[in-house]
Design a protein around this motif. Sequence first.
Motif, PDB file in Angstrom:
ATOM      1  N   ILE A  11      52.798  -9.630  71.827  1.00  0.00           N
ATOM      2  CA  ILE A  11      53.974  -9.118  70.568  1.00  0.00           C
ATOM      3  C   ILE A  11      53.448  -7.868  70.070  1.00  0.00           C
ATOM      4  CG2 ILE A  11      54.975  -9.810  68.554  1.00  0.00           C
ATOM      5  CD1 ILE A  11      54.302 -12.657  69.122  1.00  0.00           C
ATOM      6  N   VAL A  12      54.535  -6.809  70.220  1.00  0.00           N
ATOM      7  CA  VAL A  12      53.807  -5.453  69.798  1.00  0.00           C
ATOM      8  C   VAL A  12      54.733  -5.580  68.289  1.00  0.00           C
ATOM      9  CG1 VAL A  12      53.848  -3.036  70.032  1.00  0.00           C
ATOM     10  CG2 VAL A  12      53.750  -4.612  72.113  1.00  0.00           C
ATOM     11  N   GLY A  13      53.790  -5.455  67.181  1.00  0.00           N
ATOM     12  CA  GLY A  13      54.334  -5.024  65.844  1.00  0.00           C
ATOM     13  C   GLY A  13      54.239  -6.383  65.042  1.00  0.00           C
ATOM     14  N   SER A  14      53.882  -6.240  63.921  1.00  0.00           N
ATOM     15  CA  SER A  14      53.910  -7.287  63.040  1.00  0.00           C
ATOM     16  C   SER A  14      54.568  -7.346  61.570  1.00  0.00           C
ATOM     17  CB  SER A  14      52.171  -7.266  62.384  1.00  0.00           C
ATOM     18  OG  SER A  14      52.056  -6.108  61.608  1.00  0.00           O
ATOM     19  N   GLY A  15      55.749  -6.626  62.024  1.00  0.00           N
ATOM     20  CA  GLY A  15      56.852  -6.662  60.961  1.00  0.00           C
ATOM     21  C   GLY A  15      57.695  -7.930  61.122  1.00  0.00           C
ATOM     22  N   PRO A  16      58.692  -7.979  60.378  1.00  0.00           N
ATOM     23  CA  PRO A  16      59.443  -9.327  60.368  1.00  0.00           C
ATOM     24  C   PRO A  16      59.734  -9.869  61.572  1.00  0.00           C
ATOM     25  CG  PRO A  16      60.380  -7.517  58.624  1.00  0.00           C
ATOM     26  CD  PRO A  16      59.364  -6.927  59.401  1.00  0.00           C
ATOM     27  N   ALA A  17      60.039  -9.064  62.646  1.00  0.00           N
ATOM     28  CA  ALA A  17      60.506  -9.549  63.838  1.00  0.00           C
ATOM     29  C   ALA A  17      59.295 -10.192  64.517  1.00  0.00           C
ATOM     30  CB  ALA A  17      61.077  -8.570  64.750  1.00  0.00           C
ATOM     31  N   GLY A  18      58.175  -9.287  64.639  1.00  0.00           N
ATOM     32  CA  GLY A  18      57.127  -9.658  65.437  1.00  0.00           C
ATOM     33  C   GLY A  18      56.305 -10.914  64.659  1.00  0.00           C
ATOM     34  N   ALA A  19      56.348 -10.781  63.495  1.00  0.00           N
ATOM     35  CA  ALA A  19      55.499 -11.857  62.608  1.00  0.00           C
ATOM     36  C   ALA A  19      56.173 -13.297  63.002  1.00  0.00           C
ATOM     37  CB  ALA A  19      55.501 -11.364  61.399  1.00  0.00           C
ATOM     38  N   THR A  20      57.590 -13.218  62.871  1.00  0.00           N
ATOM     39  CA  THR A  20      58.329 -14.417  63.018  1.00  0.00           C
ATOM     40  C   THR A  20      58.114 -14.863  64.466  1.00  0.00           C
ATOM     41  OG1 THR A  20      60.063 -13.632  61.550  1.00  0.00           O
ATOM     42  CG2 THR A  20      60.594 -15.612  62.763  1.00  0.00           C
ATOM     43  N   ALA A  21      58.320 -14.146  65.654  1.00  0.00           N
ATOM     44  CA  ALA A  21      57.966 -14.444  66.837  1.00  0.00           C
ATOM     45  C   ALA A  21      56.702 -15.159  67.003  1.00  0.00           C
ATOM     46  CB  ALA A  21      58.106 -13.152  67.727  1.00  0.00           C
ATOM     47  N   ALA A  22      55.625 -14.604  66.374  1.00  0.00           N
ATOM     48  CA  ALA A  22      54.263 -15.204  66.483  1.00  0.00           C
ATOM     49  C   ALA A  22      54.130 -16.757  65.817  1.00  0.00           C
ATOM     50  CB  ALA A  22      53.337 -14.289  65.932  1.00  0.00           C
ATOM     51  N   LEU A  23      54.904 -16.429  64.663  1.00  0.00           N
ATOM     52  CA  LEU A  23      54.821 -17.761  63.811  1.00  0.00           C
ATOM     53  C   LEU A  23      55.595 -18.973  64.788  1.00  0.00           C
ATOM     54  CD1 LEU A  23      54.308 -19.661  61.169  1.00  0.00           C
ATOM     55  CD2 LEU A  23      56.494 -18.483  60.608  1.00  0.00           C
ATOM     56  N   ALA A  24      57.012 -18.547  64.959  1.00  0.00           N
ATOM     57  CA  ALA A  24      57.526 -19.545  65.821  1.00  0.00           C
ATOM     58  C   ALA A  24      56.829 -19.932  67.148  1.00  0.00           C
ATOM     59  CB  ALA A  24      59.110 -19.053  66.206  1.00  0.00           C
ATOM     60  N   LEU A  25      56.349 -19.183  67.890  1.00  0.00           N
ATOM     61  CA  LEU A  25      55.539 -19.344  69.081  1.00  0.00           C
ATOM     62  C   LEU A  25      54.481 -20.288  68.773  1.00  0.00           C
ATOM     63  CD1 LEU A  25      55.922 -15.945  70.882  1.00  0.00           C
ATOM     64  CD2 LEU A  25      56.868 -18.184  71.605  1.00  0.00           C
ATOM     65  N   SER A  26      53.496 -20.070  67.693  1.00  0.00           N
ATOM     66  CA  SER A  26      52.505 -20.848  67.395  1.00  0.00           C
ATOM     67  C   SER A  26      52.711 -22.215  66.962  1.00  0.00           C
ATOM     68  CB  SER A  26      51.420 -19.856  66.484  1.00  0.00           C
ATOM     69  OG  SER A  26      51.026 -18.752  67.057  1.00  0.00           O
ATOM     70  N   THR A  27      53.921 -22.271  66.279  1.00  0.00           N
ATOM     71  CA  THR A  27      54.246 -23.406  65.753  1.00  0.00           C
ATOM     72  C   THR A  27      54.771 -24.163  66.814  1.00  0.00           C
ATOM     73  OG1 THR A  27      55.471 -22.274  63.861  1.00  0.00           O
ATOM     74  CG2 THR A  27      56.086 -24.791  64.267  1.00  0.00           C
ATOM     75  N   TYR A  28      55.211 -23.687  67.940  1.00  0.00           N
ATOM     76  CA  TYR A  28      55.778 -24.306  69.343  1.00  0.00           C
ATOM     77  C   TYR A  28      54.589 -24.635  70.214  1.00  0.00           C
ATOM     78  CZ  TYR A  28      60.475 -23.195  67.545  1.00  0.00           C
ATOM     79  OH  TYR A  28      61.468 -22.624  67.143  1.00  0.00           O
ATOM     80  N   GLY A  29      53.264 -23.974  69.857  1.00  0.00           N
ATOM     81  CA  GLY A  29      52.135 -24.296  70.550  1.00  0.00           C
ATOM     82  C   GLY A  29      52.080 -23.139  71.853  1.00  0.00           C
ATOM     83  N   VAL A  30      52.574 -22.238  71.655  1.00  0.00           N
ATOM     84  CA  VAL A  30      52.585 -21.223  72.684  1.00  0.00           C
ATOM     85  C   VAL A  30      51.427 -20.063  72.532  1.00  0.00           C
ATOM     86  CG1 VAL A  30      53.850 -19.350  74.112  1.00  0.00           C
ATOM     87  CG2 VAL A  30      55.040 -21.542  73.279  1.00  0.00           C
ATOM     88  N   PRO A  31      50.425 -19.761  73.022  1.00  0.00           N
ATOM     89  CA  PRO A  31      49.477 -18.827  72.884  1.00  0.00           C
ATOM     90  C   PRO A  31      50.084 -17.317  72.682  1.00  0.00           C
ATOM     91  CG  PRO A  31      48.903 -20.406  74.688  1.00  0.00           C
ATOM     92  CD  PRO A  31      50.258 -20.490  74.337  1.00  0.00           C
ATOM     93  N   ASN A  32      49.592 -16.828  71.841  1.00  0.00           N
ATOM     94  CA  ASN A  32      50.290 -15.391  71.666  1.00  0.00           C
ATOM     95  C   ASN A  32      49.483 -14.695  70.873  1.00  0.00           C
ATOM     96  OD1 ASN A  32      51.347 -15.417  68.611  1.00  0.00           O
ATOM     97  ND2 ASN A  32      51.508 -17.292  69.369  1.00  0.00           N
ATOM     98  N   ILE A  33      49.513 -13.064  71.137  1.00  0.00           N
ATOM     99  CA  ILE A  33      48.813 -12.116  70.523  1.00  0.00           C
ATOM    100  C   ILE A  33      49.592 -11.230  69.917  1.00  0.00           C
ATOM    101  CG2 ILE A  33      47.100 -10.341  70.803  1.00  0.00           C
ATOM    102  CD1 ILE A  33      45.833 -11.870  73.339  1.00  0.00           C
ATOM    103  N   ILE A  34      49.332 -10.822  68.610  1.00  0.00           N
ATOM    104  CA  ILE A  34      49.997  -9.624  68.261  1.00  0.00           C
ATOM    105  C   ILE A  34      49.148  -8.436  67.973  1.00  0.00           C
ATOM    106  CG2 ILE A  34      51.131  -8.698  65.963  1.00  0.00           C
ATOM    107  CD1 ILE A  34      51.730 -11.220  64.942  1.00  0.00           C
ATOM    108  N   VAL A  35      49.695  -7.422  68.580  1.00  0.00           N
ATOM    109  CA  VAL A  35      48.969  -6.240  68.459  1.00  0.00           C
ATOM    110  C   VAL A  35      49.710  -5.254  67.430  1.00  0.00           C
ATOM    111  CG1 VAL A  35      47.630  -5.991  70.702  1.00  0.00           C
ATOM    112  CG2 VAL A  35      49.982  -5.031  70.348  1.00  0.00           C
ATOM    113  N   THR A  36      48.999  -4.657  66.387  1.00  0.00           N
ATOM    114  CA  THR A  36      49.882  -3.952  65.438  1.00  0.00           C
ATOM    115  C   THR A  36      48.982  -2.379  65.202  1.00  0.00           C
ATOM    116  OG1 THR A  36      50.931  -3.872  63.316  1.00  0.00           O
ATOM    117  CG2 THR A  36      48.788  -4.987  63.388  1.00  0.00           C
ATOM    118  N   ARG A  37      49.782  -1.476  65.062  1.00  0.00           N
ATOM    119  CA  ARG A  37      49.131   0.001  64.925  1.00  0.00           C
ATOM    120  C   ARG A  37      48.009  -0.014  63.901  1.00  0.00           C
ATOM    121  NH1 ARG A  37      53.358   4.047  64.608  1.00  0.00           N
ATOM    122  NH2 ARG A  37      53.570   3.990  66.827  1.00  0.00           N
ATOM    123  N   TYR A  38      48.425  -0.393  62.622  1.00  0.00           N
ATOM    124  CA  TYR A  38      47.936  -0.085  61.565  1.00  0.00           C
ATOM    125  C   TYR A  38      46.614  -1.190  61.190  1.00  0.00           C
ATOM    126  CZ  TYR A  38      51.386   3.477  61.487  1.00  0.00           C
ATOM    127  OH  TYR A  38      51.971   4.521  61.709  1.00  0.00           O
TER     128      TYR A  38
END
Length: 583
Positions: A11-38
């Motif tokens: 997931i590129v970006g930790s704003g509302p879209a990226g953070a929610t994607a990560a939260l939902a995927l982790s809740t469902y047990g899907v391995p994921n990485i967020i990279v964020t620029r800052y």
Amino acid sequence: MPPTVETDVLIVGSGPAGATAALALSTYGVPNIIVTRYASLADTPRAHITNQRTMEVLRDLGVEDQVVAKATPQHLMGNTVFCTSIAGEELGRVRSWGNDPYVQAEHELASPSRMCDMPQHLMEPVLVDAAVARGTSLRFETEYISHVQDADGVTATVKDRMRGDTYEIRARYLVGADGARSRVAENAGLPTVGRMGVAGSINIVFEADLSKYTAHRPSTLYWVLAPGATVGGIGAGLVRCVRPWKEWMIVWGYDLDAGAPDLTEEYALSVVRRLIGDDEIPVKIKSSSAWTVNHLYAERYADRRVLCAGDAVHRHPPSNGLGSNVSIQDAYNLAWKLRLVLDGTAAASLLDSYSAERAPIGRQTVDRANQSIGETAPVFEALNGLTPQTPEQLWANIAARKDATPAAEKQRERLREAIAFKVYEFNAHGVEMNQRYASDAIVPDGTEDPGFDRDPELHHQPSTRPGAKLPHAWITQGGRQISTLDASGHGRFTLFTGIGGDGWIRAAEAATKALGVEIAGAVIGPGRQYEDPYGDWARVREIGDAGALLVRPDNYIAFRHTTAPDDAERQLSEALRRILGRD
Ligand code: FDA
């Protein structure tokens, strides 16, 4: 070069879209990485209005309580004020964000969740912390540069901004949630319509105790009609509450052709002083930044294994407060589909439904937000404030409405009507709640679209027609009151039925066995798992006791049957095969 890092979803970006994607995927047990620029999450308030649909999403993801605990509650959001300055004359108000008594009832009926004001710098940590606690790997100071994709996955090149080197991350899917200047969307070649840079705007975040001017008319927004307020920007000067009543953000326009002003502290203070109108109030400027009003949406959100969400695919002004809401909703729509494709329950074609369902919502959002800017002009017109004039003339025009003349009476009426019309920005419950989907992940039931009985932008209309969100109704479980939305979601399908619907439950069990898809049964009726003591569910379900609704993990209705047919097993199996892209 360090060895390639591997994950299921990058997931590129930790704003509302990226953070929610990560939260939902982790809740469902899907391995994921967020990279964020800052090196940190959002450090300014940015988006804040958090509507009921988003709160329902957060409820399903288990963070609603944390958001409510940090947010400004709905009852403090509700008087959108039009004025000449915060300390100056008031021109009128709109009861907003569900605080009009009539609209309040509609909010109560529509959802178990209340809307609230949750500034983005408070929202992001809630989402990201929960995602990380559930398994997301987060890499700050890591910038996405490019990607290549093949039949099995995507290889992204990222730059470690602290070390200065680049390395690769290999993922099966890439989610581009990298905001309004999305490099992922650009590299993926997503087709867009519209343009960036429609008008210039400045945000100024500051601290000032404005209690004496605001606590008696609590609101999240105070609109200032003053000289210069029609230049650029979002329709007028805006003083927005960040934390009641001591932290604020001003939105003030500038002429794009002349370029953004030099954002010195002196400039920021001059704008703040002008909009507050009381030089005795101590002010501490925290930050200033320039941005542009955009009118742009992507027609397609995906290129094979690269899927974009949020501002990456819809860019619009903050009017109607939709920005982070639709971004969070995009990610929620996408995450369960990724999970089912990744674990082999669904074919990759399920992901085609993401664009089909969300791109029309993005377009509607962009158009609505821009239209709302134009709908502020009649407020100025009613005050004869749009023609070029000196500040003195503008103040005289505004003062003219107090005269005891027929012309002034007419002016007062025009002003009242123009301000009241702003409900399309501040009370657009239908825009927030009436999203309907059409795609291969929705099985039509042969009924005609009945349309809406009332203005679909202002009023929510529940429906169980496939493609609509599961209506909220208060039911009970062992005597405890829960929402129908609580009985479903949680990353799995749910089959709602009632007394006489045992055949549907058996059909769901058979489908789980045959297709490996998790389907929870929800039987509502006297003496059953759930009861409907108020009859609320019976009023909205639009099926008989023995009928069935198949609800997707995102609480959207995928299939409906009004009765209990002899071939329930075949019908449900066919529906699921279509949704999951299984032959
Ligand atoms: P968002 O922009 O929030 O996040 C993008 C993420 O991607 C960030 O974490 C960023 O660091 C990261 N990123 C970008 N490029 C990257 C790269 N190449 N590699 C790695 N990471 C990368 N809305 C509103 O309703 N009211 C408001 O007042 C405002 N004000 C406002 C002010 C400012 C300054 C901004 C930037 C935006 C607003 N908005 C707003 C818009 C609102 O913030 C926006 O709609 C949502 O944040 C969209 O969420 P996203 O997650 O899509 O993008």
